[in-house]
Design a protein around this motif. Structure first.
Motif, PDB file in Angstrom:
ATOM      1  N   MET A  95     -12.047   0.573   4.703  1.00  0.00           N
ATOM      2  CA  MET A  95     -12.946   1.694   4.415  1.00  0.00           C
ATOM      3  C   MET A  95     -12.533   2.344   3.098  1.00  0.00           C
ATOM      4  SD  MET A  95     -11.269   4.050   7.440  1.00  0.00           S
ATOM      5  CE  MET A  95     -11.370   2.680   8.549  1.00  0.00           C
ATOM      6  N   SER A  96     -13.465   2.988   2.421  1.00  0.00           N
ATOM      7  CA  SER A  96     -13.106   3.702   1.197  1.00  0.00           C
ATOM      8  C   SER A  96     -12.357   4.974   1.566  1.00  0.00           C
ATOM      9  CB  SER A  96     -14.349   4.020   0.366  1.00  0.00           C
ATOM     10  OG  SER A  96     -15.195   4.910   1.060  1.00  0.00           O
ATOM     11  N   GLY A  97     -11.475   5.401   0.666  1.00  0.00           N
ATOM     12  CA  GLY A  97     -10.693   6.609   0.899  1.00  0.00           C
ATOM     13  C   GLY A  97      -9.219   6.294   1.031  1.00  0.00           C
ATOM     14  N   LEU A  98      -8.429   7.352   1.159  1.00  0.00           N
ATOM     15  CA  LEU A  98      -6.991   7.179   1.290  1.00  0.00           C
ATOM     16  C   LEU A  98      -6.409   8.259   2.179  1.00  0.00           C
ATOM     17  CD1 LEU A  98      -5.055   8.421  -1.801  1.00  0.00           C
ATOM     18  CD2 LEU A  98      -7.499   8.581  -1.746  1.00  0.00           C
ATOM     19  N   GLU A  99      -5.104   8.163   2.412  1.00  0.00           N
ATOM     20  CA  GLU A  99      -4.366   9.102   3.256  1.00  0.00           C
ATOM     21  C   GLU A  99      -4.938   9.173   4.668  1.00  0.00           C
ATOM     22  OE1 GLU A  99      -2.766  12.137  -0.196  1.00  0.00           O
ATOM     23  OE2 GLU A  99      -4.285  12.854   1.167  1.00  0.00           O
ATOM     24  N   GLY A 100      -5.101   8.023   5.278  1.00  0.00           N
ATOM     25  CA  GLY A 100      -5.689   7.956   6.616  1.00  0.00           C
ATOM     26  C   GLY A 100      -4.828   8.585   7.693  1.00  0.00           C
ATOM     27  N   ALA A 101      -5.480   9.210   8.654  1.00  0.00           N
ATOM     28  CA  ALA A 101      -4.812   9.768   9.841  1.00  0.00           C
ATOM     29  C   ALA A 101      -5.661   9.374  11.054  1.00  0.00           C
ATOM     30  CB  ALA A 101      -4.704  11.286   9.740  1.00  0.00           C
ATOM     31  N   PHE A 102      -5.038   8.745  12.039  1.00  0.00           N
ATOM     32  CA  PHE A 102      -5.774   8.273  13.213  1.00  0.00           C
ATOM     33  C   PHE A 102      -6.143   9.397  14.171  1.00  0.00           C
ATOM     34  CE2 PHE A 102      -3.767   4.234  12.087  1.00  0.00           C
ATOM     35  CZ  PHE A 102      -4.798   3.333  12.335  1.00  0.00           C
ATOM     36  N   SER A 103      -7.283   9.220  14.835  1.00  0.00           N
ATOM     37  CA  SER A 103      -7.616  10.059  15.986  1.00  0.00           C
ATOM     38  C   SER A 103      -6.685   9.624  17.123  1.00  0.00           C
ATOM     39  CB  SER A 103      -9.083   9.861  16.388  1.00  0.00           C
ATOM     40  OG  SER A 103      -9.317   8.513  16.781  1.00  0.00           O
ATOM     41  N   PRO A 104      -6.475  10.460  18.140  1.00  0.00           N
ATOM     42  CA  PRO A 104      -5.562  10.101  19.228  1.00  0.00           C
ATOM     43  C   PRO A 104      -5.920   8.797  19.947  1.00  0.00           C
ATOM     44  CG  PRO A 104      -6.011  12.436  19.299  1.00  0.00           C
ATOM     45  CD  PRO A 104      -6.946  11.841  18.269  1.00  0.00           C
ATOM     46  N   ASP A 105      -7.221   8.461  20.017  1.00  0.00           N
ATOM     47  CA  ASP A 105      -7.625   7.224  20.687  1.00  0.00           C
ATOM     48  C   ASP A 105      -7.667   6.025  19.736  1.00  0.00           C
ATOM     49  OD1 ASP A 105      -9.907   7.683  19.180  1.00  0.00           O
ATOM     50  OD2 ASP A 105     -11.228   7.989  20.905  1.00  0.00           O
ATOM     51  N   GLY A 145       0.805  -1.204   0.000  1.00  0.00           N
ATOM     52  CA  GLY A 145       0.000   0.000   0.000  1.00  0.00           C
ATOM     53  C   GLY A 145       0.840   1.256   0.000  1.00  0.00           C
ATOM     54  N   ALA A 146       0.169   2.364   0.256  1.00  0.00           N
ATOM     55  CA  ALA A 146       0.795   3.681   0.243  1.00  0.00           C
ATOM     56  C   ALA A 146       0.164   4.531   1.347  1.00  0.00           C
ATOM     57  CB  ALA A 146       0.578   4.353  -1.119  1.00  0.00           C
ATOM     58  N   PHE A 147       0.739   5.684   1.591  1.00  0.00           N
ATOM     59  CA  PHE A 147       0.224   6.644   2.576  1.00  0.00           C
ATOM     60  C   PHE A 147       0.026   6.004   3.953  1.00  0.00           C
ATOM     61  CE2 PHE A 147      -1.718   7.721  -1.617  1.00  0.00           C
ATOM     62  CZ  PHE A 147      -0.923   8.812  -1.901  1.00  0.00           C
ATOM     63  N   PRO A 148       1.074   5.413   4.541  1.00  0.00           N
ATOM     64  CA  PRO A 148       0.920   4.769   5.842  1.00  0.00           C
ATOM     65  C   PRO A 148       0.692   5.766   6.970  1.00  0.00           C
ATOM     66  CG  PRO A 148       3.230   4.876   5.265  1.00  0.00           C
ATOM     67  CD  PRO A 148       2.461   5.395   4.065  1.00  0.00           C
ATOM     68  N   SER A 149      -0.065   5.337   7.962  1.00  0.00           N
ATOM     69  CA  SER A 149      -0.296   6.136   9.163  1.00  0.00           C
ATOM     70  C   SER A 149      -0.321   5.181  10.354  1.00  0.00           C
ATOM     71  CB  SER A 149      -1.626   6.886   9.053  1.00  0.00           C
ATOM     72  OG  SER A 149      -1.878   7.616  10.243  1.00  0.00           O
ATOM     73  N   LEU A 150       0.450   5.496  11.370  1.00  0.00           N
ATOM     74  CA  LEU A 150       0.542   4.662  12.557  1.00  0.00           C
ATOM     75  C   LEU A 150      -0.262   5.294  13.689  1.00  0.00           C
ATOM     76  CD1 LEU A 150       2.091   2.082  13.422  1.00  0.00           C
ATOM     77  CD2 LEU A 150       3.903   3.588  14.240  1.00  0.00           C
ATOM     78  N   SER A 151      -1.003   4.460  14.417  1.00  0.00           N
ATOM     79  CA  SER A 151      -1.757   4.978  15.558  1.00  0.00           C
ATOM     80  C   SER A 151      -0.774   5.467  16.618  1.00  0.00           C
ATOM     81  CB  SER A 151      -2.666   3.887  16.135  1.00  0.00           C
ATOM     82  OG  SER A 151      -1.899   2.810  16.638  1.00  0.00           O
ATOM     83  N   SER A 152      -1.249   6.353  17.491  1.00  0.00           N
ATOM     84  CA  SER A 152      -0.353   6.962  18.482  1.00  0.00           C
ATOM     85  C   SER A 152       0.248   5.935  19.434  1.00  0.00           C
ATOM     86  CB  SER A 152      -1.076   8.062  19.266  1.00  0.00           C
ATOM     87  OG  SER A 152      -2.179   7.516  19.954  1.00  0.00           O
ATOM     88  N   ASP A 153      -0.439   4.818  19.687  1.00  0.00           N
ATOM     89  CA  ASP A 153       0.114   3.789  20.563  1.00  0.00           C
ATOM     90  C   ASP A 153       0.917   2.739  19.802  1.00  0.00           C
ATOM     91  OD1 ASP A 153      -1.827   2.270  19.318  1.00  0.00           O
ATOM     92  OD2 ASP A 153      -2.954   1.837  21.147  1.00  0.00           O
ATOM     93  N   GLY A 154       0.990   2.866  18.479  1.00  0.00           N
ATOM     94  CA  GLY A 154       1.801   1.971  17.665  1.00  0.00           C
ATOM     95  C   GLY A 154       1.216   0.594  17.416  1.00  0.00           C
ATOM     96  N   LEU A 164      -1.772  -0.009  15.624  1.00  0.00           N
ATOM     97  CA  LEU A 164      -2.533  -0.084  14.377  1.00  0.00           C
ATOM     98  C   LEU A 164      -1.816   0.686  13.271  1.00  0.00           C
ATOM     99  CD1 LEU A 164      -6.159   0.557  15.719  1.00  0.00           C
ATOM    100  CD2 LEU A 164      -5.099  -1.648  15.171  1.00  0.00           C
ATOM    101  N   LEU A 165      -1.960   0.191  12.052  1.00  0.00           N
ATOM    102  CA  LEU A 165      -1.387   0.822  10.881  1.00  0.00           C
ATOM    103  C   LEU A 165      -2.480   0.956   9.834  1.00  0.00           C
ATOM    104  CD1 LEU A 165       1.224   1.719   9.300  1.00  0.00           C
ATOM    105  CD2 LEU A 165       1.294  -0.645   8.451  1.00  0.00           C
ATOM    106  N   ALA A 166      -2.664   2.163   9.302  1.00  0.00           N
ATOM    107  CA  ALA A 166      -3.615   2.387   8.208  1.00  0.00           C
ATOM    108  C   ALA A 166      -2.806   2.567   6.928  1.00  0.00           C
ATOM    109  CB  ALA A 166      -4.466   3.625   8.473  1.00  0.00           C
ATOM    110  N   VAL A 167      -3.155   1.822   5.886  1.00  0.00           N
ATOM    111  CA  VAL A 167      -2.490   1.953   4.592  1.00  0.00           C
ATOM    112  C   VAL A 167      -3.544   2.026   3.495  1.00  0.00           C
ATOM    113  CG1 VAL A 167      -0.319   0.835   5.227  1.00  0.00           C
ATOM    114  CG2 VAL A 167      -2.191  -0.542   4.373  1.00  0.00           C
TER     115      VAL A 167
END
Length: 142
Positions: free
Chosen positions: A71-81, A7-16, A18-21
Motif C-alpha cells: 500500500m502507499s504510505g509509510l510508518e504503518g501501525a496495525f489494528s489489534p486484529d 525497509g524502515a519504520f517496522p511494525s509488528l502485528s499484535s500476534d507476531g 505480520l510485519l509492516a515495513v
C-alpha cells in the motif's frame, strides 16, 4: 539480531505473524571521486531517501517472508486484529484494509506522523508539527 526485510519504520502485528515495513520507491544517490595529494583516490557514495521518492508499506508474513499486501504510505501501525494498517500519507493518516486495499482517511491528521494504535484499538496517537512545535495528539479511533 538478524535482518528479515529491507525497509524502515517496522511494525509488528499484535500476534507476531505480520510485519509492516516502509520501502522507498526511489533512492537518490551520488558518487563522488576525489584525489588526495595525487597518491590516493577515494570514492564517496551518498544515498538520500527523500519524500519526493515516495514510499510503499509492504505487509509481510513473518514465518516465510511472503508479501501479503502493498500500500502507499509509510510508518504503518496495525489494528489489534491485524486486518488494517494505519499509514502516513500526504492526505493524512489513513486506515488501509490489508485484504481489500480499501482506504479511509482520518480527518484532521494532515501532517501527522509516527502513528500508534492502542492495544484495544479504541485510541490512536500521533505527532504533528504545528507553528514550529511538535506536539503529540491522542484521539478516539474513528
Amino acid at each position: 539480531p538478524e535482518s528479515i526485510a529491507r525497509g524502515a519504520f517496522p511494525s509488528l502485528s499484535s500476534d507476531g505473524t505480520l510485519l509492516a515495513v516502509a520501502v522507498p520507491l526511489g533512492l537518490d544517490s551520488t558518487v563522488s571521486t576525489c584525489v588526495i595529494g595525487g597518491l590516493r583516490s577515494c570514492f564517496e557514495d551518498t544515498y538520500t531517501i527523500t519524500a519526493d521518492s515516495g514510499w510503499s508499506t509492504v505487509v509481510l508474513r513473518v514465518a516465510n517472508g511472503d508479501t501479503v499486501a502493498t500500500m502507499s504510505g509509510l510508518e504503518g501501525a496495525f489494528s489489534p486484529d491485524s486486518k488494517r494498517v494505519l499509514v502516513r500519507r500526504d492526505v493524512g493518516l489513513t486506515w488501509v484494509d490489508v485484504g481489500s486495499g480499501d482506504a479511509t482517511v482520518i480527518a484532521g491528521t494532515v501532517g501527522a506522523f509516527a502513528p500508534f494504535v492502542s492495544h484495544d484499538g479504541s485510541w490512536i496517537s500521533f505527532s504533528k508539527a504545528v507553528g514550529g512545535d511538535t506536539n503529540v495528539y491522542l484521539a478516539r479511533n474513528p
